[in-house]
Design a protein around this motif. Structure first.
Motif, PDB file in Angstrom:
ATOM      1  N   VAL A 175      37.347  32.284  35.840  1.00  0.00           N
ATOM      2  CA  VAL A 175      36.811  33.290  36.752  1.00  0.00           C
ATOM      3  C   VAL A 175      37.862  33.527  37.829  1.00  0.00           C
ATOM      4  CG1 VAL A 175      35.015  33.866  38.411  1.00  0.00           C
ATOM      5  CG2 VAL A 175      34.416  32.633  36.313  1.00  0.00           C
ATOM      6  N   LEU A 176      38.246  34.772  37.981  1.00  0.00           N
ATOM      7  CA  LEU A 176      39.320  35.163  38.892  1.00  0.00           C
ATOM      8  C   LEU A 176      38.745  35.765  40.166  1.00  0.00           C
ATOM      9  CD1 LEU A 176      42.418  35.780  39.377  1.00  0.00           C
ATOM     10  CD2 LEU A 176      41.967  38.001  38.279  1.00  0.00           C
ATOM     11  N   ASN A 177      39.263  35.299  41.305  1.00  0.00           N
ATOM     12  CA  ASN A 177      38.907  35.857  42.607  1.00  0.00           C
ATOM     13  C   ASN A 177      40.170  35.976  43.454  1.00  0.00           C
ATOM     14  OD1 ASN A 177      35.778  35.971  42.999  1.00  0.00           O
ATOM     15  ND2 ASN A 177      36.161  33.994  41.998  1.00  0.00           N
ATOM     16  N   GLY A 178      40.225  37.013  44.281  1.00  0.00           N
ATOM     17  CA  GLY A 178      41.364  37.140  45.184  1.00  0.00           C
ATOM     18  C   GLY A 178      41.729  38.583  45.466  1.00  0.00           C
ATOM     19  N   SER A 179      42.695  38.728  46.367  1.00  0.00           N
ATOM     20  CA  SER A 179      43.225  40.048  46.707  1.00  0.00           C
ATOM     21  C   SER A 179      44.741  39.989  46.685  1.00  0.00           C
ATOM     22  CB  SER A 179      42.751  40.488  48.102  1.00  0.00           C
ATOM     23  OG  SER A 179      41.362  40.749  48.103  1.00  0.00           O
ATOM     24  N   TRP A 180      45.344  41.080  46.218  1.00  0.00           N
ATOM     25  CA  TRP A 180      46.791  41.157  46.077  1.00  0.00           C
ATOM     26  C   TRP A 180      47.273  42.431  46.756  1.00  0.00           C
ATOM     27  CZ3 TRP A 180      43.265  39.441  42.721  1.00  0.00           C
ATOM     28  CH2 TRP A 180      43.438  38.140  42.210  1.00  0.00           C
ATOM     29  N   ARG A 181      48.086  42.254  47.818  1.00  0.00           N
ATOM     30  CA  ARG A 181      48.614  43.391  48.571  1.00  0.00           C
ATOM     31  C   ARG A 181      49.891  43.919  47.930  1.00  0.00           C
ATOM     32  NH1 ARG A 181      49.971  41.916  54.243  1.00  0.00           N
ATOM     33  NH2 ARG A 181      49.895  44.178  54.573  1.00  0.00           N
ATOM     34  N   PHE A 182      50.318  45.088  48.382  1.00  0.00           N
ATOM     35  CA  PHE A 182      51.577  45.687  47.932  1.00  0.00           C
ATOM     36  C   PHE A 182      51.642  45.764  46.405  1.00  0.00           C
ATOM     37  CE2 PHE A 182      52.389  44.009  52.132  1.00  0.00           C
ATOM     38  CZ  PHE A 182      53.153  44.988  52.739  1.00  0.00           C
ATOM     39  N   ASN A 183      50.541  46.159  45.801  1.00  0.00           N
ATOM     40  CA  ASN A 183      50.455  46.196  44.334  1.00  0.00           C
ATOM     41  C   ASN A 183      50.905  47.569  43.831  1.00  0.00           C
ATOM     42  OD1 ASN A 183      49.896  45.738  41.666  1.00  0.00           O
ATOM     43  ND2 ASN A 183      47.762  45.179  41.969  1.00  0.00           N
ATOM     44  N   SER A 184      52.211  47.720  43.713  1.00  0.00           N
ATOM     45  CA  SER A 184      52.789  49.015  43.324  1.00  0.00           C
ATOM     46  C   SER A 184      52.278  49.477  41.966  1.00  0.00           C
ATOM     47  CB  SER A 184      54.315  48.914  43.269  1.00  0.00           C
ATOM     48  OG  SER A 184      54.849  48.621  44.532  1.00  0.00           O
ATOM     49  N   GLY A 185      51.862  50.741  41.929  1.00  0.00           N
ATOM     50  CA  GLY A 185      51.421  51.345  40.673  1.00  0.00           C
ATOM     51  C   GLY A 185      49.999  51.043  40.272  1.00  0.00           C
ATOM     52  N   CYS A 186      49.276  50.271  41.092  1.00  0.00           N
ATOM     53  CA  CYS A 186      47.922  49.875  40.684  1.00  0.00           C
ATOM     54  C   CYS A 186      46.980  51.067  40.571  1.00  0.00           C
ATOM     55  CB  CYS A 186      47.350  48.824  41.642  1.00  0.00           C
ATOM     56  SG  CYS A 186      47.044  49.387  43.336  1.00  0.00           S
ATOM     57  N   ARG A 187      47.269  52.151  41.292  1.00  0.00           N
ATOM     58  CA  ARG A 187      46.365  53.302  41.268  1.00  0.00           C
ATOM     59  C   ARG A 187      46.356  54.023  39.929  1.00  0.00           C
ATOM     60  NH1 ARG A 187      46.910  56.913  46.641  1.00  0.00           N
ATOM     61  NH2 ARG A 187      45.340  58.082  45.449  1.00  0.00           N
ATOM     62  N   GLY A 188      47.390  53.796  39.105  1.00  0.00           N
ATOM     63  CA  GLY A 188      47.421  54.465  37.811  1.00  0.00           C
ATOM     64  C   GLY A 188      47.620  53.531  36.643  1.00  0.00           C
ATOM     65  N   ALA A 189      47.490  52.221  36.885  1.00  0.00           N
ATOM     66  CA  ALA A 189      47.762  51.234  35.841  1.00  0.00           C
ATOM     67  C   ALA A 189      46.585  51.081  34.882  1.00  0.00           C
ATOM     68  CB  ALA A 189      48.093  49.884  36.468  1.00  0.00           C
ATOM     69  N   ASP A 190      46.906  50.661  33.659  1.00  0.00           N
ATOM     70  CA  ASP A 190      45.887  50.309  32.666  1.00  0.00           C
ATOM     71  C   ASP A 190      45.492  48.838  32.782  1.00  0.00           C
ATOM     72  OD1 ASP A 190      46.183  52.923  31.399  1.00  0.00           O
ATOM     73  OD2 ASP A 190      48.071  52.155  30.593  1.00  0.00           O
ATOM     74  N   TRP A 191      46.480  47.998  33.088  1.00  0.00           N
ATOM     75  CA  TRP A 191      46.287  46.553  33.220  1.00  0.00           C
ATOM     76  C   TRP A 191      46.962  46.079  34.503  1.00  0.00           C
ATOM     77  CZ3 TRP A 191      43.814  43.353  29.508  1.00  0.00           C
ATOM     78  CH2 TRP A 191      43.431  44.003  28.330  1.00  0.00           C
ATOM     79  N   ASN A 192      46.565  44.878  34.940  1.00  0.00           N
ATOM     80  CA  ASN A 192      47.119  44.319  36.162  1.00  0.00           C
ATOM     81  C   ASN A 192      47.433  42.841  35.946  1.00  0.00           C
ATOM     82  OD1 ASN A 192      47.852  44.578  38.951  1.00  0.00           O
ATOM     83  ND2 ASN A 192      46.026  43.411  39.480  1.00  0.00           N
ATOM     84  N   ILE A 193      48.610  42.417  36.400  1.00  0.00           N
ATOM     85  CA  ILE A 193      49.002  41.009  36.334  1.00  0.00           C
ATOM     86  C   ILE A 193      48.761  40.385  37.705  1.00  0.00           C
ATOM     87  CG2 ILE A 193      50.966  39.443  36.096  1.00  0.00           C
ATOM     88  CD1 ILE A 193      52.115  41.401  34.026  1.00  0.00           C
ATOM     89  N   ALA A 194      47.991  39.303  37.739  1.00  0.00           N
ATOM     90  CA  ALA A 194      47.606  38.675  39.000  1.00  0.00           C
ATOM     91  C   ALA A 194      47.958  37.193  38.993  1.00  0.00           C
ATOM     92  CB  ALA A 194      46.100  38.847  39.236  1.00  0.00           C
ATOM     93  N   SER A 195      48.785  36.777  39.940  1.00  0.00           N
ATOM     94  CA  SER A 195      49.113  35.362  40.086  1.00  0.00           C
ATOM     95  C   SER A 195      48.008  34.669  40.875  1.00  0.00           C
ATOM     96  CB  SER A 195      50.452  35.195  40.815  1.00  0.00           C
ATOM     97  OG  SER A 195      51.508  35.700  40.039  1.00  0.00           O
ATOM     98  N   ALA A 196      47.700  33.440  40.474  1.00  0.00           N
ATOM     99  CA  ALA A 196      46.590  32.730  41.103  1.00  0.00           C
ATOM    100  C   ALA A 196      46.813  31.224  41.031  1.00  0.00           C
ATOM    101  CB  ALA A 196      45.271  33.103  40.423  1.00  0.00           C
ATOM    102  N   ILE A 197      46.103  30.509  41.868  1.00  0.00           N
ATOM    103  CA  ILE A 197      46.136  29.049  41.882  1.00  0.00           C
ATOM    104  C   ILE A 197      44.990  28.521  41.014  1.00  0.00           C
ATOM    105  CG2 ILE A 197      45.995  26.982  43.311  1.00  0.00           C
ATOM    106  CD1 ILE A 197      48.517  28.669  43.733  1.00  0.00           C
ATOM    107  N   ARG A 198      45.331  27.595  40.130  1.00  0.00           N
ATOM    108  CA  ARG A 198      44.329  26.979  39.247  1.00  0.00           C
ATOM    109  C   ARG A 198      44.135  25.520  39.660  1.00  0.00           C
ATOM    110  NH1 ARG A 198      45.711  26.822  32.917  1.00  0.00           N
ATOM    111  NH2 ARG A 198      47.594  25.820  33.780  1.00  0.00           N
ATOM    112  N   GLU A 199      42.887  25.173  39.946  1.00  0.00           N
ATOM    113  CA  GLU A 199      42.553  23.784  40.249  1.00  0.00           C
ATOM    114  C   GLU A 199      42.433  22.998  38.946  1.00  0.00           C
ATOM    115  OE1 GLU A 199      42.409  22.434  43.206  1.00  0.00           O
ATOM    116  OE2 GLU A 199      42.779  24.335  44.250  1.00  0.00           O
TER     117      GLU A 199
END
Length: 392
Positions: free
Chosen positions: A132-156
């Motif tokens: 389950v992914l939670n979080g916010s990512w700023r300065f996400n260039s191209g997100c307004r027209g993207a099909d997919w998004n790559i998100a870095s996150a911390i896994r416990e």
């Protein structure tokens, strides 16, 4: 089957043909804080968003050097469109770091636009079949027209420790906040994207270590040898292409305006006849050529490593980081010279060179491209020290 010269030439020819249109749309791009649909459609039709996609999914699977050549042309037309194209193309290559099951989903259409980044400002929590992914990512260039998004996150992890992972998720699963109000790269639409309780199947989450070292399991070998580059050297090389393209575009714009243009409060009726202008143009052109010379060196080196099925050494990666940032500095200096030589009329928003100037100033401040940071990493290696960064 490798991409044919004819296929690549067709993409290059199509992109060169649309450069004037991208430039004409520059003011609209900045005003709406996002690239026009026309730009996206023209680039898609040209085949740009298939450049890094494996051929088994209908992509062109071209080399890094060929990707760079196309991205440079786009940056020559419109800085913001060039930057977003770079993000979408390079992120498509990043998707090849995922298992085959994920690639089949991401590349289903053959032409794909993927945004994302490497700042781990989210978390993933294990659940049945994935995370389950939670979080916010700023300065996400191209997100307004993207099909997919790559998100870095911390896994416990079960033992109480944690590591970093990179998830790839349909863009529709994110909420995009319209918060991109900037003086540079305004058209990139680099808004904040947020995920709340988003389920991500396990096959669409890879460890940061596997992504960096290109060691993810469950992947088919590339149909075209020499496509498994080092992650950060690949990304920085792609970013340099956009900045060199911006500098080339600024030089073209300057040359279009200067002939027959007088120098106010002097007797000069044609600025191009003034020795200072001649020196300025030559200096800018040589800075661009010097940046391209550095670029040619690391492109050869990265391709040689990839062709041998090897990752670059840490020393080589640090060198690419330092030289990439320096090449961007040279491109930025070229634009600064040309803008300064353009006179007061260049501050008008309808004069494109002022936008090229502001955009390269802003893009050069990107954390991964910042001159001081990258020269420090490069200098440490030259002095025989540890690079002291995981971003290699």
């Amino acid at each position: 089957m490798a991409t044919t010269d004819t296929e690549l030439s067709a993409v290059m020819d199509a992109v060169r043909d649309i450069v004037p249109r991208l430039r004409d749309n520059g003011r609209e791009t900045e005003d709406r804080r996002w690239i026009p649909d026309e730009n996206v459609e023209l680039l898609d039709k040209a085949g740009v968003f298939r450049l890094a996609v494996p051929r088994r999914f209908g992509g062109l699977d071209v080399s890094l050097a060929d990707q760079v050549a196309v991205l440079t042309e786009i940056g020559r037309g419109c800085p913001s469109t060039g930057w977003v194209s770079m993000v979408w193309v390079s992120s498509a290559w990043l998707a090849t770091l995922y298992p085959d099951e994920a690639q089949s989903e991401v590349f289903a259409s053959g032409s794909v636009k993927i945004s994302g980044g490497f700042t781990p400002t989210g978390t993933v929590t294990a659940t049945d079949g994935g995370y389950v992914l939670n979080g916010s990512w700023r300065f996400n260039s191209g997100c307004r027209g993207a099909d997919w998004n790559i998100a870095s996150a911390i896994r416990e992890l079960p033992d109480g420790t944690s590591d970093e992972v990179v998830a790839i998720v349909p863009m529709a699963e994110f909420t995009v906040v319209d918060d991109w109000y900037t003086s540079a790269a305004a058209g990139t639409g680099s808004c904040t994207s947020t995920a709340k309780g988003v389920f991500v199947p396990a096959h669409r989450v890879v460890s940061y270590e596997d992504a960096v070292l290109n060691t993810t399991a469950g992947r088919t070998a590339p149909e075209t040898p020499g496509r498994r580059y080092g992650l950060f050297t690949y990304v920085t090389a792609a970013a340099v292409a956009t900045c060199i393209g911006i500098a080339k575009g600024a030089l073209e714009l300057f040359l279009q305006r200067v002939k027959g243009r007088g120098i106010t409060y002097t007797s000069w009726t044609d600025q191009s006849q003034h020795p200072l202008t001649q020196i300025q143009v030559a200096t800018a052109a040589n800075k661009i050529s010097a940046a391209e010379g550095l670029q040619a060196g690391w492109l050869r080196q990265l391709q040689t490593r990839a062709d041998a099925g090897e990752q670059p050494t840490d020393e080589e990666k640090a060198t690419v980081r330092g030289q990439s940032a320096y090449a961007i500095q040279l491109a930025k200096e070229a634009v600064e010279i040309l803008y300064s030589a353009s006179g007061a009329t260049a501050i008008q928003r309808d004069v494109p060179i002022q936008r090229f100037h502001r955009d390269i100033q802003g893009l050069s401040l990107h954390g991964l491209l910042l001159l001081s940071t990258n020269l420090e990493v490069h200098g440490r290696v030259l002095l025989g020290l540890d690079p002291d960064t995981p971003l290699l």
